[in-house]
Write a protein that holds these residues in place. Structure first.
Motif, short mmCIF file in Angstrom:
data_model
loop_
_atom_site.label_atom_id
_atom_site.label_comp_id
_atom_site.label_asym_id
_atom_site.label_seq_id
_atom_site.Cartn_x
_atom_site.Cartn_y
_atom_site.Cartn_z
N LEU A 37 6.95 -94.02 118.36
CA LEU A 37 6.96 -93.14 117.43
C LEU A 37 5.58 -92.22 117.77
N TYR A 38 4.14 -92.90 117.92
CA TYR A 38 3.07 -92.27 117.43
C TYR A 38 2.75 -92.01 118.80
N PRO A 39 3.11 -91.65 120.14
CA PRO A 39 2.83 -91.11 121.30
C PRO A 39 3.64 -89.72 120.87
N VAL A 40 4.63 -89.42 120.81
CA VAL A 40 5.42 -88.28 120.27
C VAL A 40 4.77 -87.52 119.50
N LEU A 41 4.12 -88.21 117.85
CA LEU A 41 4.28 -87.07 117.13
C LEU A 41 2.57 -87.02 117.76
N ASP A 42 1.59 -87.80 118.12
CA ASP A 42 0.21 -87.67 119.05
C ASP A 42 0.35 -85.95 119.63
N GLY A 43 1.29 -85.99 120.30
CA GLY A 43 1.47 -84.84 121.53
C GLY A 43 1.32 -83.93 120.73
N LEU A 44 2.64 -83.92 119.60
CA LEU A 44 3.01 -83.00 119.01
C LEU A 44 2.47 -82.20 117.88
N LEU A 45 1.82 -83.23 117.16
CA LEU A 45 0.31 -82.37 116.28
C LEU A 45 -1.13 -82.21 117.08
N GLU A 46 -1.24 -82.54 118.04
CA GLU A 46 -2.18 -82.22 119.19
C GLU A 46 -1.78 -80.55 119.41
N ALA A 47 -0.44 -80.12 120.27
CA ALA A 47 -0.21 -78.91 120.48
C ALA A 47 -0.17 -77.85 118.85
N TRP A 48 0.28 -78.27 117.26
CA TRP A 48 0.39 -77.69 116.55
C TRP A 48 -0.61 -77.37 116.06
N GLN A 49 -2.48 -78.49 116.25
CA GLN A 49 -3.39 -78.14 115.93
C GLN A 49 -4.50 -77.02 117.44
N ALA A 50 -3.54 -77.00 117.45
CA ALA A 50 -4.28 -76.18 119.21
C ALA A 50 -3.95 -74.69 118.96
N VAL A 51 -2.93 -73.79 118.11
CA VAL A 51 -2.80 -72.78 118.03
C VAL A 51 -3.08 -72.21 117.27
N PRO A 52 -3.78 -71.21 117.57
CA PRO A 52 -4.95 -69.98 117.13
C PRO A 52 -3.59 -70.10 115.64
N ARG A 53 -5.26 -70.09 114.47
CA ARG A 53 -4.59 -70.26 113.15
C ARG A 53 -6.01 -69.39 111.99
N SER A 54 -5.67 -68.82 111.13
CA SER A 54 -6.87 -68.60 110.61
C SER A 54 -7.47 -69.29 109.91
N PRO A 55 -8.70 -69.31 109.98
CA PRO A 55 -9.41 -70.76 108.94
C PRO A 55 -9.53 -70.53 108.08
N ALA A 56 -8.55 -69.74 106.79
CA ALA A 56 -8.09 -70.20 106.05
C ALA A 56 -7.28 -69.30 105.49
N GLY A 57 -6.46 -69.17 104.74
CA GLY A 57 -5.15 -68.48 104.51
C GLY A 57 -4.86 -67.61 105.31
N GLU A 58 -4.25 -66.46 105.41
CA GLU A 58 -3.38 -66.34 106.93
C GLU A 58 -3.44 -64.72 106.79
N VAL A 59 -3.34 -64.09 108.14
CA VAL A 59 -2.69 -62.46 108.39
C VAL A 59 -1.71 -61.93 107.51
N ARG A 60 -2.13 -61.22 106.91
CA ARG A 60 -1.32 -59.66 106.64
C ARG A 60 -0.45 -59.03 106.91
N VAL A 61 0.62 -58.32 107.35
CA VAL A 61 0.67 -57.00 107.72
C VAL A 61 1.37 -56.25 107.04
N VAL A 62 1.32 -55.02 106.75
CA VAL A 62 1.95 -54.27 106.16
C VAL A 62 2.10 -52.86 106.71
N GLY A 63 3.36 -52.86 106.91
CA GLY A 63 4.30 -51.81 107.54
C GLY A 63 5.72 -51.05 107.37
N HIS A 64 6.19 -49.95 108.02
CA HIS A 64 6.73 -49.71 107.19
C HIS A 64 8.85 -50.03 108.14
#
Length: 552
Positions: free
Chosen positions: A122-149
């Protein structure tokens, strides 16, 4: 913000407690473990987390549950937390169904029950997935919002840029109440969109790629003036070169004009790549390769357009469109190719407003219960047809030939044959398009009898051949008549080395007509247009660079 959540859902109370206990034991210090006993309960919990502005890192769902099974839950959860890693818990008897369902919900992994001991299963699989999730660029807080047509080409470009660079964002229409509130707060009107509001609350009105990249945390300026290796282009070949160059101790910088992954990064499912028997999406493969390059110390620059290549003794200078440059001992050109524009009246002005080049995955949810038209007969078109069939009422695949056998891999042809939402139209081409705010009609022509017919259409995705777009190398490197860069033996004419070649040896296999400048992937003349071969050439180029540097 609260700690990110790991959500588990299983209708068996004993199993539910067991999985939550094991997950909490390992990850409880840094993640909040949320337990649910039904799909509906789990979706309710996800909605509450979303409203609070918190995040979800991992979803573990049992396959067999009454009411809403694990696959249905994971598919619904993707709309709320598309970046969360997804794991299906299944019994041995359901393994085939789990593998078949990977294409439906883009599973990251499936686990057989029981998983004891968790330290091994269990843990080796989840370790890899959580490491991958952490590595995805994301905002330090909140989220980016895009307003458009909805049908705005500039709005589409912003959304596509963020999506392909794995930057989470929330899309708001300009006439939605929340979109109107954001525009009012930023002091802009409906004609000023797209409006991008960063996680820190900074407003960007119709930002260009470089400005947008800098504000969402992507690197755009080199940290040094001189490197061992500059890689131009971040498709599979460029990523392969960056991984192997950095892992072997070369100071490596990877330069990309738009987004990592290239055309392969847009593929919904690559199923013939070695080591992924269940397939992998282009975005997943790109994400893993990008993280791998960064782990080894490669530097990555986004939104930098390369316009020139210059030699200064043993130094190779890569020049950018802003007049700056970066120097290195060696260069790998892995700029790939671009889809050709469809030359038909009325389509050019509708680009980004119903007419798209490549698989615009950000548009897929808007195609629900509508007809989608795809032009092209190669693997990229087939992968797109399968992907859009998850959303569209019907996908029409338009090809010029008799069938797909000459240009598409057999496994994709078989999948299309089994998909009752995909219809292949042989000998058919698009000869015109029309619409007001967006694409509304297409004119199709049957090459067998020349008959034309009009169809109602709001969505057209084009995959017709490819162009290397190497005009900026004119007069610098030898190219063939189509613009692909010549390398190695192809540079020798009757055994003679290319003009200006000063070294007492022939060019190496992937070396261009300029020593120290190597070429990998689709931009190289007569290369094999496959992801695996591109990655291999990127790695091979680094091996040849070591030989080149040792001889200097």
């Amino acid at each position: 913000m609260a700690d990110p959540a790991i959500l588990t859902v299983d209708d068996d109370p004993a199993v539910s407690r067991s999985v939550a206990r094991d997950v909490r034991h390992r990850y409880g210090e840094h993640y909040r473990v949320v337990r649910a006993t039904s799909g509906d309960e789990a979706l309710g919990a996800l909605r509450e987390i979303k409203l609070r502005g918190d995040d979800v890192a991992l979803l573990l769902a049992d396959y067999r549950m009454p009411g809403m099974d694990g696959l249905q839950f994971l598919e619904a959860a993707m709309d709320l937390f598309p970046l969360a890693r997804r794991v299906l818990l299944t019994a041995y008897a359901d393994t085939d169904a789990a593998i078949e369902a990977i294409n439906v919900v883009d599973l990251d992994h499936y686990l057989l029950k029981p998983w004891h001991p968790p330290e091994e299963k269990l843990y080796p699989v989840l370790d890899g997935l959580l490491e991958a999730w952490q590595a995805v660029p994301r905002s330090p807080a909140g989220e980016v919002r895009v307003v458009g047509h909805r049908w705005s080409a500039p709005s589409y470009k912003v959304r596509d840029f963020l999506a392909r660079n794995l930057v989470p964002y929330r899309w708001l229409l300009s006439d939605d109440p929340e979109g109107e509130r954001l525009m009012a707060a930023a002091g802009v009107g409906p004609d000023d969109v797209p409006l991008v509001v960063t996680a820190e609350g900074k407003s960007l009105v119709a930002p260009g790629p470089a400005e947008l990249a800098a504000e969402v945390g992507l690197a755009t300026a080199p940290a040094e003036e001189f490197y061992d290796l500059v890689v131009v282009g971040a498709g599979p070949a460029g990523l392969g070169a960056a991984v192997y160059g950095a892992s072997e101790g070369l100071r490596t910088v990877l330069v990309e004009g738009r987004a990592t992954g290239g055309q392969a990064g847009q593929s919904s499912r690559i199923e013939n790549y070695l080591g992924f028997p269940d397939g992998v999406s282009g975005a997943q493969l790109t994400d893993r390769a990008r993280r791998q390059a960064l782990k080894f110390g490669a530097e990555m620059l986004s939104t930098r357009k390369v316009v020139g290549l210059r030699m200064a003794g043993a130094t190779r200078l890569v020049e950018f469109d802003d007049g700056s440059s970066v120097a290195a001992h060696a260069v790998v050109l892995a700029t790939g190719v671009a889809y050709r524009m469809l030359d038909a009246p009325g389509l050019a002005e509708l680009t980004g407003r119903g007419v798209f080049y490549g698989s615009a995955s950000t548009e897929a949810p808007g195609c629900v219960d509508q007809d989608v038209y795809i032009v092209g007969g190669a693997n990229s078109a087939g992968q797109a047809a399968i992907y859009f069939s998850r959303y569209a009422k019907r996908v029409h695949l338009l090809i010029r030939g008799d069938d797909l056998a000459r240009s598409m891999s057999r496994y994709l042809i078989d999948q299309l044959d089994r998909n009752d939402r995909v219809q292949v139209h042989p000998h058919t081409s698009v000869v015109g398009g029309a619409g007001g705010e967006h694409l509304e009609r297409l004119t199709l022509c049957d090459a067998r009898d020349g008959r034309r017919r009009e169809v109602d259409a709001s969505w057209l995705f084009v995959f017709i051949g490819a162009e290397p777009r190497t005009d900026w190398l004119d007069g610098v490197l030898a190219r063939d008549r189509r613009g692909f860069v010549l390398t190695g033996p192809d540079l020798l004419v009757e055994g003679r080395r290319p003009a200006g070649w000063a070294l007492p040896r022939d060019p190496y296999h992937l070396e261009s007509s300029v020593p120290g400048v190597f070429v990998a992937g689709d931009v190289r003349a007569d290369s094999v247009k496959r992801v695996a071969s591109a990655v291999g050439e990127g790695a091979m180029a680094v091996s040849l660079i070591h030989r080149y540097l040792e001889a200097q």
